[in-house]
Design an enzyme around this catalytic site. Structure first.
Site, PDB file in Angstrom:
ATOM      1  N   VAL A 186       0.807  -1.230   0.000  1.00 50.34           N
ATOM      2  CA  VAL A 186       0.000   0.000   0.000  1.00 50.34           C
ATOM      3  C   VAL A 186       0.835   1.273   0.000  1.00 50.34           C
ATOM      4  CG1 VAL A 186      -2.045  -1.006   1.078  1.00 50.34           C
ATOM      5  CG2 VAL A 186      -0.243  -0.028   2.522  1.00 50.34           C
ATOM      6  N   THR A 240       3.897   2.502   6.005  1.00 49.79           N
ATOM      7  CA  THR A 240       2.660   1.776   5.718  1.00 49.79           C
ATOM      8  C   THR A 240       1.452   2.542   6.231  1.00 49.79           C
ATOM      9  OG1 THR A 240       3.809  -0.348   5.795  1.00 49.79           O
ATOM     10  CG2 THR A 240       1.422  -0.403   6.049  1.00 49.79           C
ATOM     11  N   ASN A 256      -2.369   6.856  -0.147  1.00 46.53           N
ATOM     12  CA  ASN A 256      -2.701   6.155  -1.391  1.00 46.53           C
ATOM     13  C   ASN A 256      -4.135   5.657  -1.399  1.00 46.53           C
ATOM     14  OD1 ASN A 256      -0.207   6.477  -2.700  1.00 46.53           O
ATOM     15  ND2 ASN A 256       0.668   4.730  -1.611  1.00 46.53           N
ATOM     16  N   TYR A 308       4.344   2.868  15.432  1.00 44.80           N
ATOM     17  CA  TYR A 308       2.960   2.408  15.268  1.00 44.80           C
ATOM     18  C   TYR A 308       1.975   3.456  15.784  1.00 44.80           C
ATOM     19  CZ  TYR A 308      -1.052  -0.795  15.481  1.00 44.80           C
ATOM     20  OH  TYR A 308      -2.282  -1.402  15.312  1.00 44.80           O
TER      21      TYR A 308
END
Length: 315
Positions: free
Chosen positions: A58, A91, A98, A144
């Site tokens: 991704v 990510t 995206n 994260y």
């Protein structure tokens, strides 16, 4: 029939979601780069003519025509997301950009799988959605935590600036079949250790708390969130308000497995939250009365059965 894209669809939660959406009569495209996802989790779906699998990352643009997007792509366990911190941030952030761009072009609804980690080590308990959190932006978990916080910001700004139809859910600790035995999450750790009669490792004194929801409850909450009116954007907590200490969880698993394992104590990892419990008032209100229905012991029995079979097969 809706055409639905699930990023991270070969992961633990994503594979359950793909199966659920197919059972509802939808066409499902599973997108995964297999960094943590595995084909074994979705291989049983591949004979379904309405299921499609695409190997893709991704962080790179992706072009397709879809009605809905569930953006789940991101390593979610500490072992995996700390393995490559830069990749984890990319990510979360580039993946969100995206997928939001795709949603903008196709006018699709898009749901972001955010996390209770946005609350960090909370100073407010239980955690409501209007709590801003207590996060270390440069700590070992920040790749994260901050990646997901940034993704939420991107979603809100794409909605405000480009009228993208967004949904944000903050997922609390989730467990169930298809978890990886070595993913470092507490439920899988304890179960695998118990089944192998190894010492159960508790960090700190075992008094820190978590709220555990079974994966089917999470999937139901996500699907209900996607079906809400466009005015409902979130974030909305999806979690089980039942709160258990690590010691209580370990003893429950020992009882279920009949294991001879002993409990040992190790130092608490950096930035590990002391307590975690969702306030799900908003979910009950906005998601047609949604709330978890699977009790901890019932869910653990199913998860132990899964891991027992997995370990017996040598996987």
């Amino acid at each position: 029939m809706k055409r639905i894209l699930v990023t991270g669809g070969a992961g633990f939660v994503g594979s359950h979601l793909c199966e659920h959406l197919l059972n509802q009569g939808n066409e499902v495209i599973c997108l995964d780069n297999y960094f943590t996802g595995k084909k074994q989790k979705i291989v049983h779906l591949m004979d379904n003519p309405w299921f499609e699998v695409v190997r893709h990352d991704v962080t790179m643009p992706f072009y397709i025509e879809v009605d809905e997007i569930y953006n789940l792509a991101c390593p979610a366990s500490p072992v995996h997301y700390q393995y490559n911190a830069i990749k984890t941030i990319k990510t979360s952030v580039m993946g969100a950009i995206n997928m939001l761009g795709l949603a903008k072009r196709t006018r699709a609804k898009i749901l972001q799988a955010s996390t209770s980690e946005v609350y960090g080590d909370p100073e407010v308990h239980p955690q409501p959605e209007n709590y801003w959190g207590h996060v270390n932006p440069i700590g070992v978990r920040s790749c994260y935590d901050e990646g997901k916080r940034c993704a939420e910001s991107l979603f809100v700004n794409y909605h405000q600036q480009n009228n993208v139809r967004i949904k944000i859910v903050r997922i609390f600790n989730t467990y169930g079949p298809k978890m990886e035995p070595d993913d470092g999450r507490v439920v899988s750790n304890f179960i695998v250790q118990a089944l192998q009669n190894k010492d159960i490792t508790i960090f700190g004194e075992g008094t820190q708390t978590r709220s555990f929801q079974y994966v089917s409850d999470l999937v139901e909450g996500m699907v209900r969130m996607m079906s809400t009116d466009d005015s409902v954007t979130g974030p909305i907590n999806i979690g089980n308000p039942g709160e258990f200490t690590m010691l209580e969880l370990a003893r429950e698993i020992l009882d279920i497995t009949g294991s001879k394992s002993k409990i040992i104590y190790l130092p608490l990892p950096a930035d590990d939250p002391v307590k975690r419990k969702p306030d799900i008032t908003l979910a009950r209100e906005k998601l047609d009365g949604w709330e978890p229905v699977v009790p901890l012991r019932e869910g653990l029995l199913k998860t132990v059965e899964y891991f027992d079979r997995l370990l017996s097969d040598g996987n």
